[in-house]
Write a protein that holds these residues in place. Structure first.
Motif, mmCIF file in Angstrom:
data_model
loop_
_atom_site.group_PDB
_atom_site.id
_atom_site.type_symbol
_atom_site.label_atom_id
_atom_site.label_comp_id
_atom_site.label_asym_id
_atom_site.label_seq_id
_atom_site.Cartn_x
_atom_site.Cartn_y
_atom_site.Cartn_z
ATOM 1 N N VAL A 180 13.353 -46.077 -180.930
ATOM 2 C CA VAL A 180 14.491 -47.002 -180.858
ATOM 3 C C VAL A 180 14.121 -48.444 -181.208
ATOM 4 O O VAL A 180 14.984 -49.241 -181.528
ATOM 5 C CB VAL A 180 15.198 -46.970 -179.479
ATOM 6 N N LEU A 181 12.830 -48.774 -181.169
ATOM 7 C CA LEU A 181 12.396 -50.133 -181.485
ATOM 8 C C LEU A 181 12.316 -50.314 -182.994
ATOM 9 O O LEU A 181 11.638 -49.562 -183.687
ATOM 10 C CB LEU A 181 11.018 -50.400 -180.860
ATOM 11 N N ASP A 182 13.052 -51.295 -183.509
ATOM 12 C CA ASP A 182 12.974 -51.612 -184.932
ATOM 13 C C ASP A 182 11.912 -52.673 -185.197
ATOM 14 O O ASP A 182 11.177 -52.598 -186.178
ATOM 15 C CB ASP A 182 14.325 -52.129 -185.448
ATOM 16 N N LYS A 183 11.860 -53.669 -184.295
ATOM 17 C CA LYS A 183 10.926 -54.779 -184.475
ATOM 18 C C LYS A 183 10.589 -55.346 -183.105
ATOM 19 O O LYS A 183 11.480 -55.669 -182.325
ATOM 20 C CB LYS A 183 11.560 -55.869 -185.340
ATOM 21 N N GLY A 184 9.300 -55.425 -182.815
ATOM 22 C CA GLY A 184 8.891 -56.001 -181.545
ATOM 23 C C GLY A 184 7.578 -55.422 -181.047
ATOM 24 O O GLY A 184 6.833 -54.796 -181.795
ATOM 25 N N PHE A 185 7.325 -55.661 -179.766
ATOM 26 C CA PHE A 185 6.073 -55.266 -179.135
ATOM 27 C C PHE A 185 6.350 -54.382 -177.937
ATOM 28 O O PHE A 185 7.377 -54.512 -177.267
ATOM 29 C CB PHE A 185 5.311 -56.505 -178.643
ATOM 30 N N PHE A 186 5.410 -53.516 -177.668
ATOM 31 C CA PHE A 186 5.422 -52.716 -176.454
ATOM 32 C C PHE A 186 4.087 -52.946 -175.769
ATOM 33 O O PHE A 186 3.031 -52.758 -176.373
ATOM 34 C CB PHE A 186 5.628 -51.228 -176.770
ATOM 35 N N ILE A 187 4.123 -53.396 -174.520
ATOM 36 C CA ILE A 187 2.899 -53.733 -173.787
ATOM 37 C C ILE A 187 2.757 -52.797 -172.596
ATOM 38 O O ILE A 187 3.682 -52.665 -171.788
ATOM 39 C CB ILE A 187 2.919 -55.199 -173.300
ATOM 40 N N THR A 188 1.594 -52.169 -172.482
ATOM 41 C CA THR A 188 1.267 -51.320 -171.340
ATOM 42 C C THR A 188 0.099 -51.959 -170.609
ATOM 43 O O THR A 188 -0.966 -52.162 -171.197
ATOM 44 C CB THR A 188 0.868 -49.900 -171.791
ATOM 45 N N THR A 226 -10.754 -53.394 -164.386
ATOM 46 C CA THR A 226 -10.065 -52.170 -163.980
ATOM 47 C C THR A 226 -8.764 -51.994 -164.741
ATOM 48 O O THR A 226 -8.463 -50.913 -165.232
ATOM 49 C CB THR A 226 -9.780 -52.199 -162.462
ATOM 50 N N PHE A 227 -7.989 -53.059 -164.857
ATOM 51 C CA PHE A 227 -6.717 -52.996 -165.567
ATOM 52 C C PHE A 227 -6.950 -53.213 -167.052
ATOM 53 O O PHE A 227 -7.734 -54.061 -167.456
ATOM 54 C CB PHE A 227 -5.735 -54.050 -165.046
ATOM 55 N N LYS A 228 -6.256 -52.417 -167.854
ATOM 56 C CA LYS A 228 -6.359 -52.513 -169.305
ATOM 57 C C LYS A 228 -5.007 -52.920 -169.872
ATOM 58 O O LYS A 228 -3.966 -52.725 -169.243
ATOM 59 C CB LYS A 228 -6.761 -51.169 -169.918
ATOM 60 N N VAL A 229 -5.041 -53.480 -171.075
ATOM 61 C CA VAL A 229 -3.827 -53.939 -171.751
ATOM 62 C C VAL A 229 -3.799 -53.338 -173.149
ATOM 63 O O VAL A 229 -4.701 -53.583 -173.956
ATOM 64 C CB VAL A 229 -3.784 -55.480 -171.839
ATOM 65 N N LEU A 230 -2.772 -52.536 -173.408
ATOM 66 C CA LEU A 230 -2.543 -51.969 -174.731
ATOM 67 C C LEU A 230 -1.277 -52.603 -175.281
ATOM 68 O O LEU A 230 -0.241 -52.571 -174.629
ATOM 69 C CB LEU A 230 -2.349 -50.447 -174.647
ATOM 70 N N ILE A 231 -1.382 -53.206 -176.460
ATOM 71 C CA ILE A 231 -0.208 -53.782 -177.108
ATOM 72 C C ILE A 231 0.011 -53.038 -178.417
ATOM 73 O O ILE A 231 -0.910 -52.886 -179.228
ATOM 74 C CB ILE A 231 -0.364 -55.294 -177.355
ATOM 75 N N GLN A 232 1.232 -52.558 -178.592
ATOM 76 C CA GLN A 232 1.636 -51.863 -179.803
ATOM 77 C C GLN A 232 2.797 -52.639 -180.426
ATOM 78 O O GLN A 232 3.549 -53.298 -179.710
ATOM 79 C CB GLN A 232 2.065 -50.431 -179.458
ATOM 80 N N HIS A 233 2.925 -52.559 -181.742
ATOM 81 C CA HIS A 233 3.997 -53.289 -182.417
ATOM 82 C C HIS A 233 4.638 -52.439 -183.505
ATOM 83 O O HIS A 233 4.053 -51.468 -183.975
ATOM 84 C CB HIS A 233 3.483 -54.608 -182.998
#
Length: 193
Positions: free
Chosen positions: A51-59, A162-169
């Motif tokens: 559903v995302l056309d343009k942007g970021f997803f951060i976990t 301990t905490f990790k950051v995954l950024i997808q675009h």
């Protein structure tokens, strides 16, 4: 369910999706090994990526590369229970009263995102992410209580590693983000570390 208590039982996998999940990341579990597999997390990434056309997803969560998460050194899995700030490992007690959590498989999240057009922008730990965003400069002028709270967020032996950051675009050409200035210690899309 036995004698009014929930119990663990051995049985066939409830869905073939579990086998497909492990095949995709090239993981073979050993006899007696316990592993938690979050099929809904990879489904969520797929739905959001579609559903995302343009942007970021951060976990942001605690977790690992699949080779580490499912390694023999974690033969008992990562399931933890929290009840009134007390750590436990029995999910069959205090039903509905305790938080139950497991670690994230960042490799599977990355690969599921790629399937629906989400590129991996970057991966790092919380310490690297917050340092890239300038937490050190903020700490210089922070009152003592805030300073101590920020310090816990970045300490390597605490939440920092301990905490990790995954950024997808998606829909953005080669974005550069301050939070990803510090290199990741592994590429979550690879199947080997």
């Amino acid at each position: 369910h036995k004698d009014g208590r929930f119990i663990e039982t051995a049985d066939r996998p409830s869905t073939e999706d579990l086998s497909r999940y492990l095949e995709r990341i090239r993981i073979s579990l050993r006899e007696g090994q316990i592993a938690e597999i979050n099929l809904e997390a990879v489904r969520m990434i797929s739905r959001l990526g579609k559903v995302l056309d343009k942007g970021f997803f951060i976990t942001i969560d605690y977790g690992h590369h699949s080779n580490d998460l499912f390694s023999p050194s974690r033969r008992l899995g990562t399931l933890l229970c929290y009840y009134k700030h007390t750590l436990g490992a029995d999910p069959f007690i205090r039903i509905g009263e305790q938080d139950i959590t497991t670690h994230i498989d960042f490799t599977s999240l990355s690969l599921s995102g790629i399937d629906v057009g989400l590129e991996v922008t970057g991966f790092t730990d919380q310490m690297g992410f917050l340092m890239g965003l300038g937490i050190a400069q903020e700490m210089e002028s922070a009152p003592k209580e805030e300073f101590e709270a920020m310090k816990r967020l970045i300490l390597p032996n605490d939440m920092g590693r301990t905490f990790k950051v995954l950024i997808q675009h998606k829909g953005i050409k080669k974005p550069t983000l301050d939070g990803l200035k510090f290199k990741a210690f592994f590429d979550p899309t690879t199947l080997t570390e």
